[in-house]
Design an enzyme around this catalytic site. Structure first.
Site, short mmCIF file in Angstrom:
data_model
loop_
_atom_site.label_atom_id
_atom_site.label_comp_id
_atom_site.label_asym_id
_atom_site.label_seq_id
_atom_site.Cartn_x
_atom_site.Cartn_y
_atom_site.Cartn_z
N LEU A 115 88.16 -33.72 48.00
CA LEU A 115 86.80 -34.06 47.60
C LEU A 115 85.88 -32.89 47.94
O LEU A 115 85.92 -32.37 49.07
CB LEU A 115 86.30 -35.30 48.35
CG LEU A 115 87.19 -36.55 48.33
CD1 LEU A 115 86.51 -37.68 49.14
CD2 LEU A 115 87.45 -37.01 46.91
N CYS A 116 85.06 -32.49 47.00
CA CYS A 116 84.06 -31.43 47.26
C CYS A 116 83.12 -31.91 48.35
O CYS A 116 82.52 -32.99 48.23
CB CYS A 116 83.28 -31.13 45.99
SG CYS A 116 81.83 -30.09 46.27
N VAL A 117 82.98 -31.13 49.40
CA VAL A 117 82.23 -31.60 50.56
C VAL A 117 80.76 -31.86 50.23
O VAL A 117 80.18 -32.86 50.68
CB VAL A 117 82.39 -30.62 51.76
CG1 VAL A 117 81.81 -29.24 51.44
CG2 VAL A 117 81.73 -31.19 53.00
#
Lengths: 130, 98
Positions: free
Chosen positions: A77-79
């Site tokens: 997941l993109c932070v």
């Protein structure tokens, strides 16, 4: 071939997130390897450990977990997106003083560099949005 | 020569759909998915515009069924997810329109 996927849509809106998981299953069945699935924007909600789906609906989170558990597919997941959507792993939950992690253990939270690396490492990058 | 694989999930009325039409060319393949499947309905403006590009056109069968698009135009083939993977093997680059 080595594939990576970019998923930018929520699993509860439209067909793209579910289609991405189905694409991954078919690609593996055809002998390809899925190196990484990178979730961006609303796509990060695919990692929610708190979503509950009706019994007569397929659980999209479980679909991704199965790809991780059975085929070692890396789910990232993109932070920046994940934080905005409340998708926190243990580290981020502790950092921002939230009560608990909200993502499935099958997913990790990391930066856009993981997407760049996936592009460099893979023969194909397939994007699923809408 | 195989050039680009387009996956078109945008509705025919959207800006993304119109932008896709501008860049589709012979040698490309386009797979209609999501709201894009409505462009497979025969005798519609969107369908005519797609056919005029000369690209290889497909519609994802499960999405067409889910949206009730049971009749698709001649020149637009049905493809399943396995077929989409096969297309991705042939075309080394994808553009996703949504």
């Amino acid at each position: 071939m080595i594939y990576s996927l970019l998923v930018v849509s929520s699993p509860v809106s439209g067909l793209s997130s579910r289609s991405a998981a189905e694409f991954a299953r078919c690609a593996i069945a055809r002998g390809h390897r899925i190196h990484r699935v990178f979730f961006l924007d609303a796509g990060t909600t695919a990692g929610s450990n708190f979503s509950v789906f009706p019994q007569d609906e397929a659980d999209p989170v479980r679909a991704w977990e199965q790809l991780h558990d059975q085929h070692g597919v890396e789910l990232v997941l993109c932070v920046a997106s994940a934080l905005k959507y409340g998708m926190l792993d243990q580290t981020e939950a502790a950092r921002y003083e939230r009560a608990a992690a909200s993502i499935s253990p099958a997913f990790t939270v990391s930066g856009l560099g993981q997407l760049v690396d996936a592009c460099a490492t893979s023969d194909r990058l397939m994007t699923f949005g809408g | 020569m195989s050039v680009l694989l387009h996956t078109l999930s945008a509705a025919p009325s959207s800006a993304a759909f119109k932008d896709c039409l501008k860049v589709l060319q012979p040698g490309d393949a386009a797979v209609l998915m999501g709201d894009g499947v409505y462009a497979a309905v025969p005798d519609t403006e969107a369908c005519g515009a797609l056919l005029a590009t000369g690209a290889q056109l497909y519609v994802l069968d499960t999405h067409a069924q889910l949206t009730g698009v049971t009749c698709t135009a001649q020149g637009i083939g049905l493809v399943d997810m396995d077929g989409l993977v096969a297309l991705s093997e042939r075309y080394c680059r994808q553009m996703a329109w949504y």
